[in-house]
Write an enzyme that holds these catalytic residues in place. Structure first.
Site, mmCIF file in Angstrom:
data_model
loop_
_atom_site.group_PDB
_atom_site.id
_atom_site.type_symbol
_atom_site.label_atom_id
_atom_site.label_comp_id
_atom_site.label_asym_id
_atom_site.label_seq_id
_atom_site.Cartn_x
_atom_site.Cartn_y
_atom_site.Cartn_z
ATOM 1 N N SER A 61 0.799 -1.237 0.000
ATOM 2 C CA SER A 61 0.000 0.000 0.000
ATOM 3 C C SER A 61 0.829 1.283 0.000
ATOM 4 C CB SER A 61 -0.928 0.020 1.205
ATOM 5 O OG SER A 61 -2.053 -0.762 0.936
ATOM 6 N N LYS A 64 0.594 3.411 -2.949
ATOM 7 C CA LYS A 64 -0.545 4.331 -3.135
ATOM 8 C C LYS A 64 -0.094 5.795 -3.073
ATOM 9 C CE LYS A 64 -3.700 0.853 -1.316
ATOM 10 N NZ LYS A 64 -4.356 0.278 -0.162
ATOM 11 N N TYR A 189 -2.425 -2.488 -10.693
ATOM 12 C CA TYR A 189 -2.492 -2.280 -9.232
ATOM 13 C C TYR A 189 -1.659 -3.331 -8.490
ATOM 14 C CZ TYR A 189 -4.280 -2.281 -4.484
ATOM 15 O OH TYR A 189 -4.352 -2.283 -3.113
ATOM 16 N N VAL A 259 1.010 -3.833 3.809
ATOM 17 C CA VAL A 259 0.939 -5.150 4.459
ATOM 18 C C VAL A 259 2.204 -5.996 4.283
ATOM 19 C CG1 VAL A 259 -1.580 -5.425 4.566
ATOM 20 C CG2 VAL A 259 -0.334 -6.177 2.531
#
Ligand code: GLN
Length: 305
Positions: A61, A64, A189, A259
């Site tokens: 993440s 992002k 992604y 994570v």
């Protein structure tokens, strides 16, 4: 600095046994529960690392932040924030529940999975291959490391098991938040999440954000100042998912977790920090990593508040 980092590491190590390594992406489960490392990069170019700071891990993440920055540079804030909001959710990072609320019409913020997938769809490029290449190039530029690459095993593991993310993407397509081919978007992604770095790479990225987007080494403006400020604000309010408020109160540093066990942190006008500790708490944040940052914030007076 080394001494205080060593103390932070010893303090953080007490907490790694209570965390759990992520297993919903099977390949991540191979990480070592007790690993913990941190690297600090100051704006005058000095670097300090302790523990597993040189170990590679997938940024998950944390990507992002990079992708939001690039989307804002590609499309401008009006177009980006038309598709994704900037409000904290208080829900887990992979939650689907708010996508159906009639008054919302867009994912709440770019740091949760739904918002991140929508943000990825805005990256310029003819197709998914071009989009991921641009994301990877930008990651290399910010980390000042041309060797940065995608971990193929983690990517394949995510592709096989990422049905929750697929659901978010298909749902958003059905409600008009995203356009185009969902499978190709989801591949981009998963690839961005599978980019591999070390704490040192993350700390160099953090130093750029903490220096208002200006690379402290080359003095090139890699990110426009206004975009850097917006991204740091979103990191502060949404960077640790539904633990962002608690982290702001306790630590007070703009940060983003993943994570894989990484945390990217940027102390404005002072330093960039990269953390790695794959043992996670129940919200998906590195247990030892958060504790080390809390320790350092306290000892070095790093809170922005
Ligand atoms: N690739 C992960 C996922 O989409 C990233 C989540 C995270 O780091 N919180 O589930």
């Amino acid at each position: 600095m080394e001494k205080i980092l060593q103390q932070a590491l010893e303090y953080g190590k007490q907490y790694t046994p209570i965390g759990k390594v992520a297993s919903y992406i099977p390949e991540l489960h191979k990480s070592s529960q007790s690993d913990l490392g941190i690297y600090i990069k100051t704006l005058d170019g000095k670097g300090y690392g302790v523990g597993a700071y040189d170990k590679k891990f997938t940024i998950q993440s944390i990507s992002k932040v990079i992708v939001l920055t690039l989307a804002l540079m590609d499309k401008g804030c009006e177009k980006v924030f038309k598709k994704v909001g900037v409000e904290a959710t208080g829900d887990p990072f992979n939650s689907i529940v708010r996508l159906e609320l009639k008054h919302l019409q867009k994912p709440l913020n770019p740091m949760i999975n739904a918002g991140a997938i929508a943000t990825t769809s805005l990256i310029h490029g003819k197709n998914g291959t071009e989009q991921i290449l641009r994301i990877l190039e930008f990651a290399k530029l910010l980390s000042d490391n041309p060797e940065v690459d995608i971990n193929q095993e983690v990517y394949e593991s995510e592709i096989k098991t990422g049905d929750r993310n697929r659901s978010l993407a298909y749902f958003m397509k059905s409600s008009g938040v995203i356009e185009g081919d969902v499978e190709s978007l989801i591949e981009v992604y998963f690839k961005q999440c599978s980019i591999e770095m070390t704490c040192q790479d993350l700390a160099r990225i953090g130093a750029i954000y903490s220096n208002n987007g200006l690379c402290p080494k080359t003095h090139r403006q890699l990110i426009p100042k206004t975009i850097c400020r917006m991204v740091m604000a979103i990191m502060t309010t949404c960077g640790l998912y539904d633990a962002s408020g608690e982290f702001a109160v306790r630590v007070g540093i703009p940060a983003k977790s993943g994570v894989g066990g990484g945390i990217l942190a940027a102390v404005p006008n002072k330093l960039g920090i990269g953390v790695y500790g794959p043992a996670l708490d129940e919200k998906g944040n590195s247990v030892g990593g958060v504790e080390m940052l809390a320790y350092l914030a306290d000892r070095l007076d790093l809170s922005i508040f």
